[in-house]
Design an enzyme around this catalytic site. Structure first.
Site, short mmCIF file in Angstrom:
data_model
loop_
_atom_site.label_atom_id
_atom_site.label_comp_id
_atom_site.label_asym_id
_atom_site.label_seq_id
_atom_site.Cartn_x
_atom_site.Cartn_y
_atom_site.Cartn_z
N LYS A 14 0.83 -1.21 0.00
CA LYS A 14 0.00 0.00 0.00
C LYS A 14 0.86 1.26 0.00
O LYS A 14 0.61 2.20 -0.74
CB LYS A 14 -0.92 0.05 1.24
CG LYS A 14 -1.90 -1.09 1.35
CD LYS A 14 -2.87 -0.88 2.50
CE LYS A 14 -2.21 -0.85 3.87
NZ LYS A 14 -1.54 -2.09 4.28
N ARG B 11 -8.75 1.02 10.30
CA ARG B 11 -8.18 -0.32 10.43
C ARG B 11 -9.12 -1.24 11.22
O ARG B 11 -8.77 -2.34 11.54
CB ARG B 11 -6.87 -0.19 11.18
CG ARG B 11 -5.86 -1.23 10.83
CD ARG B 11 -4.71 -0.64 10.14
NE ARG B 11 -3.46 -1.32 10.39
CZ ARG B 11 -2.33 -0.83 9.92
NH1 ARG B 11 -2.30 0.31 9.26
NH2 ARG B 11 -1.22 -1.47 10.12
N ARG C 181 11.88 -5.82 4.02
CA ARG C 181 11.72 -4.38 3.72
C ARG C 181 12.79 -3.56 4.45
O ARG C 181 13.07 -3.78 5.62
CB ARG C 181 10.32 -3.95 4.17
CG ARG C 181 10.01 -2.49 3.95
CD ARG C 181 8.53 -2.25 3.93
NE ARG C 181 7.85 -2.65 5.16
CZ ARG C 181 6.52 -2.66 5.30
NH1 ARG C 181 5.76 -2.32 4.29
NH2 ARG C 181 5.97 -3.03 6.43
N ARG D 280 12.35 -1.34 9.98
CA ARG D 280 11.36 -0.94 10.99
C ARG D 280 11.36 -1.97 12.10
O ARG D 280 11.39 -3.17 11.82
CB ARG D 280 9.97 -0.91 10.34
CG ARG D 280 9.59 0.44 9.77
CD ARG D 280 8.33 0.37 8.99
NE ARG D 280 7.21 -0.24 9.71
CZ ARG D 280 6.00 -0.37 9.21
NH1 ARG D 280 5.75 0.06 8.00
NH2 ARG D 280 5.03 -0.92 9.91
N ARG E 152 1.10 -8.98 13.66
CA ARG E 152 0.48 -7.93 12.82
C ARG E 152 -0.49 -8.55 11.81
O ARG E 152 -1.55 -7.99 11.53
CB ARG E 152 1.57 -7.12 12.12
CG ARG E 152 2.31 -6.23 13.12
CD ARG E 152 3.53 -5.59 12.49
NE ARG E 152 3.23 -4.73 11.39
CZ ARG E 152 4.08 -4.50 10.38
NH1 ARG E 152 5.26 -5.05 10.37
NH2 ARG E 152 3.73 -3.69 9.40
P1 AMP Z 1 1.71 0.28 9.37
O1 AMP Z 1 2.92 1.09 9.04
O2 AMP Z 1 0.49 0.74 8.64
O3 AMP Z 1 1.94 -1.21 9.22
O4 AMP Z 1 1.40 0.53 10.92
C1 AMP Z 1 2.34 0.25 11.92
C2 AMP Z 1 1.64 0.11 13.27
O5 AMP Z 1 0.98 1.34 13.60
C3 AMP Z 1 0.55 -0.95 13.33
O6 AMP Z 1 1.05 -2.26 13.59
C4 AMP Z 1 -0.32 -0.43 14.49
O7 AMP Z 1 0.29 -0.70 15.74
C5 AMP Z 1 -0.25 1.08 14.27
N1 AMP Z 1 -1.35 1.58 13.40
C6 AMP Z 1 -1.28 2.05 12.14
N2 AMP Z 1 -2.48 2.43 11.69
C7 AMP Z 1 -3.36 2.19 12.69
C8 AMP Z 1 -4.77 2.37 12.84
N3 AMP Z 1 -5.54 2.88 11.87
N4 AMP Z 1 -5.32 2.03 14.03
C9 AMP Z 1 -4.58 1.54 15.05
N5 AMP Z 1 -3.25 1.33 14.97
C10 AMP Z 1 -2.64 1.66 13.80
#
Ligand code: AMP
Length: 222
Positions: A13, A88, A127, A162, A173
């Protein structure tokens, strides 16, 4: 245009939203990037979010909803936006409905980027991201390596992994995604705004497919 991307962690994404943002000249709002920035800056939201992110589970809804209320109401989003990672879960999707209603706006299109489960874990653990915040180029050890190991092709900064992309957190996740985020596919399908694009193969081809999907279903101006 107001576009929302759905897809599992590792579906690509972020990469595709960045390209689309440059092409359509719309801001790309990535919840993960916004949260990581808040953590780095030590803001109250960042401090509250960190322990959840470290476990690979969702950060409390109110933090995200406040964050996106502020962003979506700002003038930079007046002509549209690309949402990546928010909402989410169903509670966040309902809160987004209310935010959009307040702004007298609607989602133009929801794109679900589909990728086979077996690929997701490989994509996440390999990544690497440029540590220079203004560059933030994304690489992959196997699928898109940098020319010099560990160094960004664009700006020469060191590449980092990361902390939540490490193997031990990936399963958590993906489980969170299955349980809480996947139901959004049905939620937006029932609103007749959902379209699917295949997130496998070459990034250029995936981008073309996304543009085709948007063109066919949402009448974008290229
Ligand atoms: P991402 O980079 O999108 O994979 O997000 C990394 C982490 O941020 C996730 O594993 C969650 O802990 C947190 N996170 C990101 N977006 C959300 C969301 N909309 N609601 C809750 N936690 C989020």
């Amino acid at each position: 245009m107001r576009i929302l991307f759905l897809g599992a962690p590792g579906a690509g994404k972020g990469t595709q939203c960045k390209r689309l943002s440059a092409k359509l000249k719309l801001p790309h709002l990535s919840s993960g990037d916004l949260l990581r920035e808040a953590v780095k800056d030590g803001t109250p939201a960042g401090v509250a979010a960190k322990s959840f992110m470290d476990k690979g589970v969702l950060v409390p809804d109110n933090i995200l909803i406040d964050m996106f209320r502020e962003r979506l109401s700002s003038s930079s989003c007046a002509n549209g936006f690309i949402l990546d990672g928010f909402p989410r879960n169903i509670a966040q999707a309902k809160a987004l409905d209310v935010l959009l209603e307040d702004l007298k706006a609607q989602l133009s299109c929801v794109i679900n980027l589909e990728v086979d489960d077996r690929l997701l874990s490989d994509r996440i653990t390999g990544r690497r991201t440029c540590g220079n915040k203004t560059c933030a180029a994304v690489y992959h050890l196997k699928f898109a390596p940098s020319k010099v190991d560990g160094i960004c092709d664009e700006c020469g900064s060191a590449l980092t992994q990361r902390s939540d992309d490490k193997e031990e957190l990936v399963m958590a996740r993906l489980k969170t995604y299955r349980e809480q985020t996947e139901p959004l596919i049905e939620y937006y399908d029932s609103k007749k705004v959902l379209h699917t694009a295949l997130g496998e193969g070459e990034p250029d081809q995936i981008f073309e497919d996304i543009l085709k999907t948007l063109n066919t279903n949402c009448l974008i101006k290229q």
